[in-house]
Design a protein around this motif. Structure first.
Motif, short mmCIF file in Angstrom:
data_model
loop_
_atom_site.label_atom_id
_atom_site.label_comp_id
_atom_site.label_asym_id
_atom_site.label_seq_id
_atom_site.Cartn_x
_atom_site.Cartn_y
_atom_site.Cartn_z
N ARG A 8 1.33 6.61 1.52
CA ARG A 8 0.69 5.42 2.07
C ARG A 8 -0.80 5.49 1.76
O ARG A 8 -1.46 6.49 2.06
N ASN A 44 0.81 -1.22 0.00
CA ASN A 44 0.00 0.00 0.00
C ASN A 44 0.85 1.27 0.00
O ASN A 44 0.41 2.33 0.46
N TYR A 45 2.06 1.17 -0.55
CA TYR A 45 2.95 2.33 -0.63
C TYR A 45 3.27 2.63 -2.09
O TYR A 45 3.40 1.72 -2.92
N ASN A 94 -4.84 3.85 1.80
CA ASN A 94 -5.68 3.10 2.75
C ASN A 94 -6.44 1.96 2.09
O ASN A 94 -7.27 1.31 2.71
#
Length: 283
Positions: free
Chosen positions: A119, A95-96, A121
Motif C-alpha cells: 500500500r 494505491n496498491y 501513500n
C-alpha cells in the motif's frame, strides 16, 4: 477534430503511464533494498521509501519502522547468505501494488516463493507490505539444510580427491575461499597456520619432503549444515623418507565452508607426538 481527440487520448494515456511508473518507483526501490546485503547502506535506502509507522507483515515477522524492517532483512541473510531474489510483473490498482516473487540460492535452487501486496501513500513511500508465502513452493528449513549439507559434502569430497588422488591443485584452488586458513599442529615439521591457497601449497610441498602417503581407509563424512561444517575421518599409511619405516594412523579433518567454498581446515592426528617423532626419526 478527430486529430484533437486523438492527441488528447495520447496525452491521457501518457498521464496514466506516468502515474503507474511513479507508483512503481517505491516498489523498485523496495526490491533493491532486499537485494542490498550491507546493513548500513540498506538502512539508508529503506529510509527513502519507508516511514516510522510503515509496517511489514509476513508469516515470519510483524514489525513497524525503518530499523525493525532492516533487522528483518539482516536475519534473513543470516539464514540465506547467498539468496537471490527475483520478482514478476507488477499489478497496480489505485494505491496498491501486488507481484509474485521467488528466492533462489546461488545454484538456482528454489528456497521459497510467494506474493506481496504493497500500500502506497501517494508520496513515493510505502505505508504497508503484506507478504504471503506459497507453501507448496517453499522448502522447509530441514530441506534447505539437506541441500546445503549435500553441497558442502560435494565440495569436501572434491577437495579430498584433488589432494589425495589426482593431485590436481588447479581444481582444488577453485574450492578454496580467498584468505582461507589451514592450521597444522605446531609440533609437526611442516606445522603452523597458513593463510591463502598459495601458502597451503607451500605447506603441502613441505610435508611431501618427509613422507610418502597412501590412503589405508577411505573417509567417513559427517556434516552439520546449520554450522557449515564437515568432518571427515580416515586412515593414512605413511612411509618416512628419512627412516624408511611405515606408520598407520587415523586422522580427522574439520572443514569450515561458506557459500560453497572452504574457508578453513584443521587436521587432527590420532597421536600428533608419535607422528612428529616418526617423521623426524632416522635409520
Amino acid at each position: 477534430m478527430r486529430k484533437i481527440y486523438f492527441v488528447c487520448f495520447l496525452f491521457m494515456l501518457n498521464g496514466l503511464f506516468a502515474q503507474k511508473k511513479d507508483k512503481l518507483y517505491p516498489i523498485a526501490a523496495y526490491e533493491k533494498v532486499w537485494q542490498e546485503k550491507n546493513s548500513d547502506v540498506r538502512l539508508k535506502m529503506i529510509k527513502s521509501i519507508w516511514l516510522e509507522d510503515s509496517t511489514f507483515e509476513d508469516p515470519s515477522a510483524s514489525i513497524k519502522g525503518t530499523t525493525a524492517f532492516n533487522n528483518v532483512i539482516n536475519e534473513f541473510y543470516k539464514k540465506f547468505p547467498d539468496a537471490v531474489l527475483t520478482s514478476g510483473v507488477k499489478i497496480v490498482k489505485d494505491n496498491y501494488v501486488t507481484w509474485e516473487w521467488k528466492i533462489l540460492d546461488s545454484k538456482n535452487n528454489l528456497i521459497m516463493a510467494g506474493r506481496d501486496f504493497a500500500r502506497l501513500n501517494g508520496k513515493g513511500q510505502i505505508s504497508k507490505i503484506i507478504g504471503f508465502w506459497d507453501n507448496s513452493a517453499t522448502l522447509s528449513e530441514t530441506d534447505i539444510l539437506k541441500n546445503l549439507e549435500a553441497d558442502n559434502l560435494k565440495v569436501v569430497a572434491k577437495y579430498y580427491e584433488c589432494l589425495f588422488k589426482t593431485r590436481d591443485f588447479d581444481a582444488m584452488a577453485t574450492l578454496i575461499e580467498d584468505g582461507a586458513i589451514y592450521t597444522q599442529a605446531t609440533g609437526l615439521p611442516y606445522g603452523g597456520t597458513f593463510v591463502g591457497f598459495a601458502e597451503w601449497t607451500k605447506m603441502f610441498a613441505k610435508s611431501a619432503e618427509f613422507f610418502d602417503l597412501q590412503i589405508e581407509k577411505e573417509p567417513t563424512y559427517f556434516s552439520d549444515a546449520s554450522k557449515n561444517e564437515v568432518i571427515i575421518y580416515f586412515t593414512i599409511n605413511c612411509k618416512s623418507k628419512k627412516s624408511g619405516k611405515n606408520l598407520s594412523m587415523p586422522i580427522s579433518e574439520h572443514f569450515d565452508l561458506k557459500n560453497g567454498k572452504i574457508t578453513a581446515i584443521r587436521p587432527f592426528y590420532y597421536d600428533t607426538k608419535q607422528f612428529a617423532e616418526f617423521l623426524k626419526s632416522k635409520k
